[in-house]
Design a protein around this motif. Structure first.
Motif, PDB file in Angstrom:
ATOM      1  N   ALA A 197     -12.718   9.189  16.685  1.00 23.53           N
ATOM      2  CA  ALA A 197     -11.297   9.625  16.327  1.00 23.53           C
ATOM      3  C   ALA A 197     -10.160   9.414  17.419  1.00 23.53           C
ATOM      4  O   ALA A 197      -8.973   9.004  17.219  1.00 23.53           O
ATOM      5  CB  ALA A 197     -11.234  10.720  15.460  1.00 23.53           C
ATOM      6  N   GLY A 198     -10.589   9.916  18.481  1.00 21.14           N
ATOM      7  CA  GLY A 198      -9.833   9.991  19.724  1.00 21.14           C
ATOM      8  C   GLY A 198      -9.311   8.693  20.277  1.00 21.14           C
ATOM      9  O   GLY A 198      -8.400   8.435  21.162  1.00 21.14           O
ATOM     10  N   ALA A 199     -10.100   7.610  19.802  1.00 12.89           N
ATOM     11  CA  ALA A 199      -9.984   6.194  20.337  1.00 12.89           C
ATOM     12  C   ALA A 199      -8.474   5.589  19.610  1.00 12.89           C
ATOM     13  O   ALA A 199      -7.767   4.650  20.188  1.00 12.89           O
ATOM     14  CB  ALA A 199     -10.871   5.231  20.083  1.00 12.89           C
ATOM     15  N   ARG A 200      -8.045   6.350  18.413  1.00  9.85           N
ATOM     16  CA  ARG A 200      -6.841   5.818  17.739  1.00  9.85           C
ATOM     17  C   ARG A 200      -6.770   4.372  17.475  1.00  9.85           C
ATOM     18  O   ARG A 200      -6.186   3.670  18.097  1.00  9.85           O
ATOM     19  CB  ARG A 200      -5.592   6.409  18.493  1.00  9.85           C
ATOM     20  N   LEU A 201      -7.779   3.965  16.544  1.00  9.14           N
ATOM     21  CA  LEU A 201      -7.991   2.479  16.352  1.00  9.14           C
ATOM     22  C   LEU A 201      -8.149   2.279  14.702  1.00  9.14           C
ATOM     23  O   LEU A 201      -8.783   3.217  14.076  1.00  9.14           O
ATOM     24  CB  LEU A 201      -9.023   1.860  17.081  1.00  9.14           C
ATOM     25  N   GLY A 202      -7.223   1.633  14.294  1.00 11.11           N
ATOM     26  CA  GLY A 202      -7.338   1.174  12.759  1.00 11.11           C
ATOM     27  C   GLY A 202      -7.306  -0.202  12.522  1.00 11.11           C
ATOM     28  O   GLY A 202      -6.885  -0.948  13.519  1.00 11.11           O
ATOM     29  N   PHE A 203      -7.381  -0.440  11.348  1.00  6.17           N
ATOM     30  CA  PHE A 203      -6.947  -2.101  10.909  1.00  6.17           C
ATOM     31  C   PHE A 203      -6.175  -2.179   9.711  1.00  6.17           C
ATOM     32  O   PHE A 203      -6.468  -1.370   8.692  1.00  6.17           O
ATOM     33  CB  PHE A 203      -8.175  -2.874  10.756  1.00  6.17           C
ATOM     34  N   VAL A 204      -5.312  -3.059   9.570  1.00  7.56           N
ATOM     35  CA  VAL A 204      -4.623  -3.312   8.307  1.00  7.56           C
ATOM     36  C   VAL A 204      -5.068  -4.681   7.974  1.00  7.56           C
ATOM     37  O   VAL A 204      -4.844  -5.739   8.561  1.00  7.56           O
ATOM     38  CB  VAL A 204      -2.919  -3.613   8.581  1.00  7.56           C
ATOM     39  N   LEU A 205      -5.441  -4.972   6.586  1.00  3.25           N
ATOM     40  CA  LEU A 205      -6.043  -6.128   6.060  1.00  3.25           C
ATOM     41  C   LEU A 205      -4.988  -6.535   5.228  1.00  3.25           C
ATOM     42  O   LEU A 205      -4.788  -5.786   4.137  1.00  3.25           O
ATOM     43  CB  LEU A 205      -7.517  -5.890   5.597  1.00  3.25           C
ATOM     44  N   ALA A 206      -4.226  -7.655   5.349  1.00  7.22           N
ATOM     45  CA  ALA A 206      -3.241  -8.082   4.467  1.00  7.22           C
ATOM     46  C   ALA A 206      -2.989  -9.568   4.761  1.00  7.22           C
ATOM     47  O   ALA A 206      -3.603 -10.301   5.663  1.00  7.22           O
ATOM     48  CB  ALA A 206      -1.833  -7.426   4.672  1.00  7.22           C
ATOM     49  N   GLU A 207      -2.074 -10.160   3.997  1.00  5.71           N
ATOM     50  CA  GLU A 207      -1.657 -11.666   4.126  1.00  5.71           C
ATOM     51  C   GLU A 207      -1.100 -11.702   5.597  1.00  5.71           C
ATOM     52  O   GLU A 207      -0.333 -10.581   5.874  1.00  5.71           O
ATOM     53  CB  GLU A 207      -0.582 -12.079   3.078  1.00  5.71           C
ATOM     54  N   ALA A 208      -1.140 -12.834   6.030  1.00  2.00           N
ATOM     55  CA  ALA A 208      -0.530 -13.096   7.569  1.00  2.00           C
ATOM     56  C   ALA A 208       0.852 -12.802   7.673  1.00  2.00           C
ATOM     57  O   ALA A 208       1.303 -11.917   8.669  1.00  2.00           O
ATOM     58  CB  ALA A 208      -0.865 -14.451   7.550  1.00  2.00           C
ATOM     59  N   GLU A 209       1.909 -13.224   6.610  1.00  2.00           N
ATOM     60  CA  GLU A 209       3.256 -12.674   6.889  1.00  2.00           C
ATOM     61  C   GLU A 209       3.616 -11.279   6.905  1.00  2.00           C
ATOM     62  O   GLU A 209       4.503 -11.121   7.908  1.00  2.00           O
ATOM     63  CB  GLU A 209       3.924 -13.310   5.529  1.00  2.00           C
ATOM     64  N   LEU A 210       2.798 -10.530   6.234  1.00  2.00           N
ATOM     65  CA  LEU A 210       3.014  -9.007   6.316  1.00  2.00           C
ATOM     66  C   LEU A 210       2.528  -8.618   7.600  1.00  2.00           C
ATOM     67  O   LEU A 210       3.241  -7.550   8.342  1.00  2.00           O
ATOM     68  CB  LEU A 210       2.388  -8.226   5.070  1.00  2.00           C
ATOM     69  N   LEU A 211       1.476  -9.284   7.848  1.00  2.00           N
ATOM     70  CA  LEU A 211       0.918  -8.597   9.367  1.00  2.00           C
ATOM     71  C   LEU A 211       1.844  -9.036  10.601  1.00  2.00           C
ATOM     72  O   LEU A 211       2.030  -8.132  11.368  1.00  2.00           O
ATOM     73  CB  LEU A 211      -0.626  -9.391   9.647  1.00  2.00           C
TER      74      LEU A 211
END
Length: 330
Positions: A197-211
């Motif tokens: 949790a201390g690394a502060r890393l996550g991901f958003v999976l979505a279409e390229a335009e929104l990313l």
């Protein structure tokens, strides 16, 4: 700020128990992690570079076509309401409180309702937010149900936002492989399953335009170089992931059995926590805290979320405390 688990220093102050004497079961973060690599010196010395292997390794891990690394899924929760015009937003509740707060803060119209009301509401919404498995209830909605809601929203230009922060122990239920579809946004947390949790890393999976829009809004270097390096290594550690998954599922079942035999059968749960609805939530919270055991308390409905102990000493402490509470209440 909203209340969250893990505020151990505050608990140590409030209950006058030294920080080192606590058993912290309040967060839903895996209590044991992976064998960590040595971080190379240049990860600390150089600015982070997005041309590394992090995104490609994450796409392989999630089975996703397109994703954006972010500084924890919380960053995406706060940013998504800023890249969409004012909308009617529905949130399946109770759930992680930051979702409603983030949309409300940006001026969107918010309605919260139970999952049973969702089939009647997607046609009246621009955005629907679902946490799956839910936090704190542990409820897991089937992919086919979520995809049906997504289709109804996307047909009108709407979004389905699915927060899968607790999905890693049960990846077969994930919508990650559908994340490229227009109108579907899947959020994944790195910190909980990998105990980072201390690394502060996550991901958003979505279409390229929104990313691209999210990436522009977040600006350069949102993730520290050491976090990018460790994330790449652990996301590629398939053997470690398998061991972690097996251990978490076994320990979650063990916790459910312990709570049940202690007269507190869980109302729900997942691979990282168990949830108990009880009118004695406040009393039990205070009792455990006086024993140096911190759990997560919720007021609506009155309930407690129990994370997993990290070792046999922790299991013994929790078991003894629950047995003592049972005796007192008998």
């Amino acid at each position: 700020m909203l209340e969250h688990g893990g505020r151990l220093r505050a608990a140590a102050r409030d209950f006058d128990i030294p920080l080192t004497d606590w058993l912290d079961l309040s967060t839903g973060i895996a209590p044991y992690g992976f064998n960590l690599p040595v971080v190379p010196a240049d990860a600390w010395m150089r600015l982070p570079e997005t041309e590394d292997e992090l995104a490609a390794t994450a796409r392989d891990y999630y089975g996703a076509e397109s994703l954006l690394p972010v500084s924890g899924s919380q960053a995406a929760i706060q940013m998504l309401p800023r890249v969409r015009r004012h909308s009617q937003v529905g949130i399946v509740s109770p759930c992680y409180g930051e979702h409603a707060e983030a949309w409300r803060r940006e001026g969107h119209r918010i309605s919260e309702f139970s999952e049973g009301a969702v089939p009647r509401t997607p046609d009246q919404l621009d955005v629907l937010v679902v946490v799956n498995p839910n936090n704190p209830t542990g409820r897991l909605l089937p992919p086919e149900q979520l995809l049906d809601w997504h289709a109804r929203l996307a047909a009108r230009g709407g979004w389905l936002v699915v927060d899968e922060a607790f999905m890693d122990p049960t990846p077969e239920h994930s919508l990650a492989s559908y994340g490229h579809l227009p109108g579907l946004i899947v959020l994944r947390s790195f910190g909980k399953f990998f105990s980072m949790a201390g690394a502060r890393l996550g991901f958003v999976l979505a279409e390229a335009e929104l990313l691209r829009a999210l990436g522009d809004a977040l600006g350069p270097w949102p993730i520290a170089g050491p976090s990018r390096f460790i994330g790449t290594v652990l996301l590629a550690d398939h053997q470690g992931q398998r061991r972690q998954r097996e251990r978490l599922l076994a320990d979650s079942e063990r916790l459910a059995q312990l709570l049940t035999t202690s007269g507190l059968p869980p109302t729900g749960g997942c691979g990282l926590f168990q949830w108990v609805v009880t009118e004695e939530a406040d009393l039990l919270y205070e009792f455990l805290a006086c024993q140096g055991i911190l759990v997560r308390r919720f007021h609506y409905p009155p309930s407690l979320r129990f994370g997993l102990p990290s070792d046999e000493l922790g299991w013994s402490r929790l078991g003894c405390a629950l047995a003592c509470y049972q005796e007192i209440r008998a």
